[in-house]
Scaffold this active site. Structure first.
Site, PDB file in Angstrom:
ATOM      1  N   HIS A 167       5.093  -1.885  -9.693  1.00 22.38           N
ATOM      2  CA  HIS A 167       5.480  -3.149  -9.040  1.00 22.38           C
ATOM      3  C   HIS A 167       4.564  -4.293  -9.499  1.00 22.38           C
ATOM      4  O   HIS A 167       5.046  -5.346  -9.929  1.00 22.38           O
ATOM      5  CB  HIS A 167       5.420  -2.960  -7.520  1.00 22.38           C
ATOM      6  CG  HIS A 167       5.779  -4.175  -6.744  1.00 22.38           C
ATOM      7  ND1 HIS A 167       7.045  -4.380  -6.225  1.00 22.38           N
ATOM      8  CD2 HIS A 167       5.045  -5.257  -6.389  1.00 22.38           C
ATOM      9  CE1 HIS A 167       7.059  -5.535  -5.586  1.00 22.38           C
ATOM     10  NE2 HIS A 167       5.860  -6.084  -5.667  1.00 22.38           N
ATOM     11  N   GLU A 168       3.265  -4.069  -9.412  1.00 25.06           N
ATOM     12  CA  GLU A 168       2.341  -5.162  -9.766  1.00 25.06           C
ATOM     13  C   GLU A 168       2.444  -5.472 -11.256  1.00 25.06           C
ATOM     14  O   GLU A 168       2.410  -6.634 -11.652  1.00 25.06           O
ATOM     15  CB  GLU A 168       0.906  -4.811  -9.385  1.00 25.06           C
ATOM     16  CG  GLU A 168       0.686  -4.394  -7.930  1.00 25.06           C
ATOM     17  CD  GLU A 168       1.267  -5.332  -6.894  1.00 25.06           C
ATOM     18  OE1 GLU A 168       1.408  -6.541  -7.177  1.00 25.06           O
ATOM     19  OE2 GLU A 168       1.629  -4.862  -5.798  1.00 25.06           O
TER      20      GLU A 168
ATOM     21  N   GLY B 146      -1.282  -3.910  -0.078  1.00 28.12           N
ATOM     22  CA  GLY B 146      -1.326  -2.768  -0.989  1.00 28.12           C
ATOM     23  C   GLY B 146      -1.998  -3.118  -2.311  1.00 28.12           C
ATOM     24  O   GLY B 146      -2.853  -2.380  -2.796  1.00 28.12           O
ATOM     25  N   ALA B 147      -1.617  -4.250  -2.869  1.00 30.93           N
ATOM     26  CA  ALA B 147      -2.151  -4.638  -4.167  1.00 30.93           C
ATOM     27  C   ALA B 147      -1.712  -6.065  -4.475  1.00 30.93           C
ATOM     28  O   ALA B 147      -0.851  -6.609  -3.783  1.00 30.93           O
ATOM     29  CB  ALA B 147      -1.633  -3.706  -5.261  1.00 30.93           C
ATOM     30  N   MET B 148      -2.305  -6.642  -5.535  1.00 30.31           N
ATOM     31  CA  MET B 148      -1.996  -8.033  -5.868  1.00 30.31           C
ATOM     32  C   MET B 148      -1.900  -8.213  -7.376  1.00 30.31           C
ATOM     33  O   MET B 148      -2.753  -7.750  -8.130  1.00 30.31           O
ATOM     34  CB  MET B 148      -3.098  -8.921  -5.266  1.00 30.31           C
ATOM     35  CG  MET B 148      -2.944 -10.396  -5.562  1.00 30.31           C
ATOM     36  SD  MET B 148      -1.436 -11.073  -4.788  1.00 30.31           S
ATOM     37  CE  MET B 148      -1.003 -12.339  -5.993  1.00 30.31           C
TER      38      MET B 148
HETATM   39  N1  B3K Z   1       2.303 -10.443  -3.913  1.00 30.04           N
HETATM   40  C1  B3K Z   1       1.433  -9.583  -3.143  1.00 30.04           C
HETATM   41  C2  B3K Z   1       1.526  -9.804  -1.685  1.00 30.04           C
HETATM   42  C3  B3K Z   1       0.651 -10.895  -1.180  1.00 30.04           C
HETATM   43  C4  B3K Z   1       0.614 -10.908   0.323  1.00 30.04           C
HETATM   44  C5  B3K Z   1      -0.023 -12.132   0.847  1.00 30.04           C
HETATM   45  N2  B3K Z   1      -0.131 -12.129   2.283  1.00 30.04           N
HETATM   46  C6  B3K Z   1       1.667  -8.146  -3.449  1.00 30.04           C
HETATM   47  C7  B3K Z   1       2.989  -7.782  -3.996  1.00 30.04           C
HETATM   48  O1  B3K Z   1       4.021  -7.971  -3.389  1.00 30.04           O
HETATM   49  O2  B3K Z   1       3.046  -7.312  -5.083  1.00 30.04           O
HETATM   50 ZN    ZN Z   2       5.271  -7.913  -5.072  1.00 34.97          ZN
END
Ligand code: B3K
Ligand code: ZN
Length: 880
Positions: free
Chosen positions: A303-304, A267-269
């Site tokens: 969330h991000e 979804g996002a990073m």
């Molecule tokens: N931390 C990332 C997820 C990364 C997935 C890697 N396979 C998004 C999140 O949970 O906000």
């Molecule tokens: Zn996350």
């Protein structure tokens, strides 16, 4: 593609790294087929580590061009480098030394979308969990925190050059190229590194933090789509404000940038200062996005952003601690959505998601603790258990110690661990210290997999005016633990009197009861309430205070009573949803026994009461009137599942409710029409949700297809249009009107990939055996692409995971399509393939004939040569 080596990583094997990397300087000379990456690393030997200790850096598919050690080109024989590691057997004697590492990578050929790749002409990165090692050799583990400076050189046509932190110098270069430098003062793990270079449109805004720091906000999207970015920007500003108000947390850089790209595995990073998003979770306008899309964008932007403190400033010691950042951050984004929207409606939606995704995981072969102790491929642990159940565990801490002490614990967490890479034990300790409570039994929520069951029987004695609850907890074995220990389960409850009010009780014995929560801490306990003047109706697990299943025999009229009167809105929803589920299970059994189910008036009457109750929010009524999904019913039944019978039972019940409420539903439906301009706010969305839920019922009545077509035709926003199209395609599959609507939708939106995803999704989820062939045909559609994760998920993913009757077609045609698709996707993108493959995780609950076919399919995939680590891990655990 990284093939499986069979290596298993274990929590107990953790040891700190012998070397640290306090500083990282990266220079990228961007070219599609051969990007030169120069990494200048300051390496430091940890104190006490012997000089003779080799330095081993991680790599993945890398080619080393050149290596300097302390400014001198390293001679052959002083190091070894292959695609997986760079080893310097005898590093320099001094505690600190410098390495300069040149590698070449090919973004254009990177279809796995991990590391540096090209999406629609935009260079971008994805490094979590282990993608940084696809860019350069590094100590690619989350406990290595480094200060990064990044220089990007690229053609001038790529107008935006972005990385983490604050912008530095920029300028022109020869050959029609330019450069930009970024510096991030906050030490961070490599998984948070990000780079973007592309010709993007942008909207800007400004946020002034509580302490007066002015932050420039930038949202970068494909040119021409800037007008679809304003909702995301607004959600960002609201998130920043909320985190200050609720957790006292401020942003800490001069800029915060978000970039939307169209090829993204997730979804996002949350990369520090430069979040990269799947454009599905940024772009929104009333013409193209549904109310649900708007709500998702709000939640994911939040969330991000929230990760900046829970994940980035305080990160994970190792990947076993993933829930430390993910579970906690989901909890924070849930609270944000609850504050921004309706708390009751948000809570019901959260619980529905948890039950639909996490419960089946916990009850099947892929079950694992919220904090796993083993993994073969960490990418397969970004699961509903780590995220959603992890969030519920954080919520339970809040319930156990109360809002004030929870906040005190969080403050202590930031005070104590800012700038560190920590563990779940560190996290729990702050709440123990803040509350002076022992959380060791509670900690089992992190360590034991499986959904506990709480069985309760209630008996009331008018003579002694006592209510006794016999409570027994149990937890079935899972692949991670054969024997389970007794847990601490906080069970919120209410004793509802005949007037609908909660009764006041006298002394309690047998368990500690505080603030309307029973603390279940033993395998069996008997809780006695005194001073109860009349038989109460017991409302249990209010607000879904614990992620458990409940076995509680209740009279039907008591459930209906709670559905109408429980002071906890979640409790009302739960009571009614439980009734509907039981009705569907009973109908399923009848159908399996060749009998015709009959539905009484009481459920239809209760549906009527809920639909018409003007004191209830529209969105709540919509949720309550939505029948439990086929997969929900299957999960409750547990074994010997025939999806066709569940689907039929569900349709019959819907028809019975619709028929008995035809007039009332029709009048209500008409009354909910609105000519007001579209607004995505929760109240307007709720009104549309109720109207569209009613349409789904009314479509089952004579002329229902015309009504739905009229709704489709008159729609002025995507919410109504997509809802009507779903109703037509699902309730009247193959009808002229359904086909007409599908064709009209296609013509109108064929150039908008994100909207075409809805068109794929709606068709992939049409119940019935014919859909397998339709999905196969749609894979040839010009708008479909097997290398784009969003397309694959909306068509194939939806069919495998959300179409019970179609996917589990008795002749196995759905499973053949599954094997072909999963293997074709795997060739390009192992991570997305592995995620698709989890669709068969509940195969053991099917009836024997389907079970056999599902098993053969999994075995055939497992027998394929050179499977990726990602896919082999899922398939073998699913079969184990
Ligand atoms: N931390 C990332 C997820 C990364 C997935 C890697 N396979 C998004 C999140 O949970 O906000
Ligand atoms: Zn996350």
């Amino acid at each position: 593609m990284r093939t499986d080596t069979g290596q298993v990583f274990r929590l107990e094997d953790y040891r700190p790294s012998d070397y640290l990397i306090p500083e990282t300087n990266l220079t990228f000379q961007l070219f599609p087929d051969a990007t030169l990456v120069r990494a200048e690393l300051l390496i430091e030997r940890r104190s006490g580590v012997s000089e003779k200790t080799p330095l081993i850096l991680d790599g993945d598919g890398l080619e080393l061009k050149r290596l300097e050690i302390d400014g001198v080109v390293a001679q052959a024989g002083t190091f070894t480098a292959d695609d997986e590691r760079l080893t310097i057997a005898r590093p320099p004697r001094g505690r600190r030394f410098r390495l300069t590492i040149d590698t070449v990578v090919a973004p254009s050929g990177n279809q796995a979308l991990m590391g540096l790749y090209l999406s629609n002409g935009v260079y971008c990165t994805q490094c979590e969990a282990e993608g940084f090692r696809r860019i350069t050799y590094f100590l690619d583990r989350p406990d290595i925190l480094s200060v990064y400076t990044v220089r990007i050189e690229a053609p001038r046509a790529l107008s935006r050059l972005l990385s983490n932190g604050n912008p530095g110098e920029s300028g022109e270069l020869a050959g029609d190229r330019h450069y930009a430098v970024w510096h991030d003062p906050h030490p961070k793990p490599s998984y948070l590194f990000a780079l973007v270079a592309g010709d993007l449109g942008c909207i800007k805004d400004r946020f002034v933090t509580a302490s007066g720091r002015s932050v420039e906000l930038g949202l970068y999207v494909e040119r021409g789509k800037e007008n679809q970015a304003s909702y995301a920007m607004d959600a960002l500003r609201r998130s920043m404000k909320w985190d200050e108000e609720v957790f006292g947390l401020e942003y800490d850089l001069d800029v915060f940038n978000i970039v939307a790209v169209s090829d993204f595995n997730i979804g996002a990073m949350e990369n520090k200062g430069l979040n990269i998003f799947n454009d599905k979770y940024v772009l929104a306008g009333e013409e193209t996005a549904t109310d649900a899309d708007f709500a998702n964008i709000e939640a994911i932007i939040a969330h991000e952003y929230f990760h900046n403190w829970t994940g980035n400033r305080i990160t994970c010691r190792d990947w076993f601690q993933l829930c430390l950042k993910e579970g906690l951050t989901v909890y924070r984004d849930h609270e944000f959505s609850s504050d921004q929207r309706s708390r009751a409606v948000s809570r019901i939606a959260q619980v529905r998601t948890l039950r639909a995704h996490q419960f089946p995981e916990d009850q099947g072969p892929l079950a694992h603790p919220v904090r796993p102790r083993r993994y073969r491929e960490i990418n397969n642990f970004y699961t509903a258990t780590v995220y959603e159940k992890g969030s519920e565990v954080a919520r339970m801490i809040h319930t156990l110690i109360g809002a004030d002490l929870f906040r005190r614990g969080m403050d202590l967490y930031f005070e104590r661990h800012d700038g560190q890479a920590v563990t779940i034990e560190d996290f729990l300790k702050v709440f123990e210290d803040a509350s002076d409570q022992d959380l060791s039994q509670f900690a089992l929520w992190y360590h034991q997999a499986g959904t506990p069951n709480v069985a309760v029987t209630a008996s009331y004695s008018p003579a002694s005016q006592e209510l006794t609850l016999e409570i027994e907890q149990s937890l079935a074995p899972t692949p991670s633990e054969a024997r389970k220990r007794v847990m601490h389960i906080p069970l919120a409850f209410g004793l509802v009197g005949p007037d609908g009010r909660d009764m006041v009780h006298g002394a309690v014995s047998g368990a500690s009861v505080e603030n309307d929560v029973i603390h279940v801490r033993k395998r069996r306990q008997s809780v006695k309430f005194t001073g109860i003047s009349e038989r109460p109706v017991v409302s249990l697990n209010r607000g879904f205070s614990a992620p458990v299943t409940l076995t509680f025999e209740m009279r039907k009229e008591d459930r209906i009573f709670l559905a109408r009167h429980d002071s906890d809105p979640y409790g009302r929803w739960q009571a009614f949803n439980g009734l509907l589920t039981e009705e569907l299970m009973a109908a399923f059994r009848k159908l399996r026994g060749d009998r015709t189910p009959e539905f009484g008036d009481d459920l239809a009457a209760a549906s009527h009461t809920i639909a018409m109750d003007e004191r209830l929010e529209h969105a709540f009524r919509a949720l309550a009137l939505t029948l439990p999904g086929e997969a929900d019913v299957a999960r409750e039944i547990g074994t010997n599942i025939d999806p066709d019978a569940i689907c039929l039972a569900r349709e019959m019940l819907a028809r019975s409710i619709a028929t008995r409420n035809a007039e009332a539903f029709r009048t209500l439906y008409e009354g909910l029409r609105s000519d007001a301009p579209y607004s995505p706010d929760a109240a307007s969305a709720g009104r549309r949700a109720l109207r569209n839920t009613l349409l789904d019922y009314l479509a089952l009545l004579p002329e229902g297809d015309r009504l739905a077509y009229g709704h489709f035709d008159a729609a002025t926003n995507m919410t109504d249009r997509a809802a009507a199209l779903t109703v037509l395609a699902h309730r009247h599959p193959g009808s002229d009107l359904a086909d007409r609507a599908l064709a009209a939708f296609e013509i109108r939106f064929r150039d908008d990939p994100l909207v075409m995803d809805k068109w794929f999704l709606i068709q992939a989820s049409v119940p019935g055996h014919a859909t397998a062939d339709r999905v196969r045909a749609l894979m040839q559609h010009p708008a479909f692409s097997i290398s784009n994760p969003n397309r694959v998920r909306s068509l194939a993913g939806t069919f495998f995971s959300a179409n019970q009757t179609g996917f589990h077609r008795p002749d196995g045609a759905g499973y053949s399509l599954f094997a072909e698709t999963v293997l074709a996707v795997e060739q390009r993108n192992p991570q997305v393939a592995a995620r698709l493959a989890t669709a068969l995780r509940s195969w053991r609950s099917l009836e024997p004939a389907r079970q056999r076919k599902a098993r053969e399919t999994l075995l055939a995939i497992a027998a394929t040569d050179k499977l990726s680590a990602d896919l082999r891990d899922i398939v073998e655990r699913t079969l184990a």
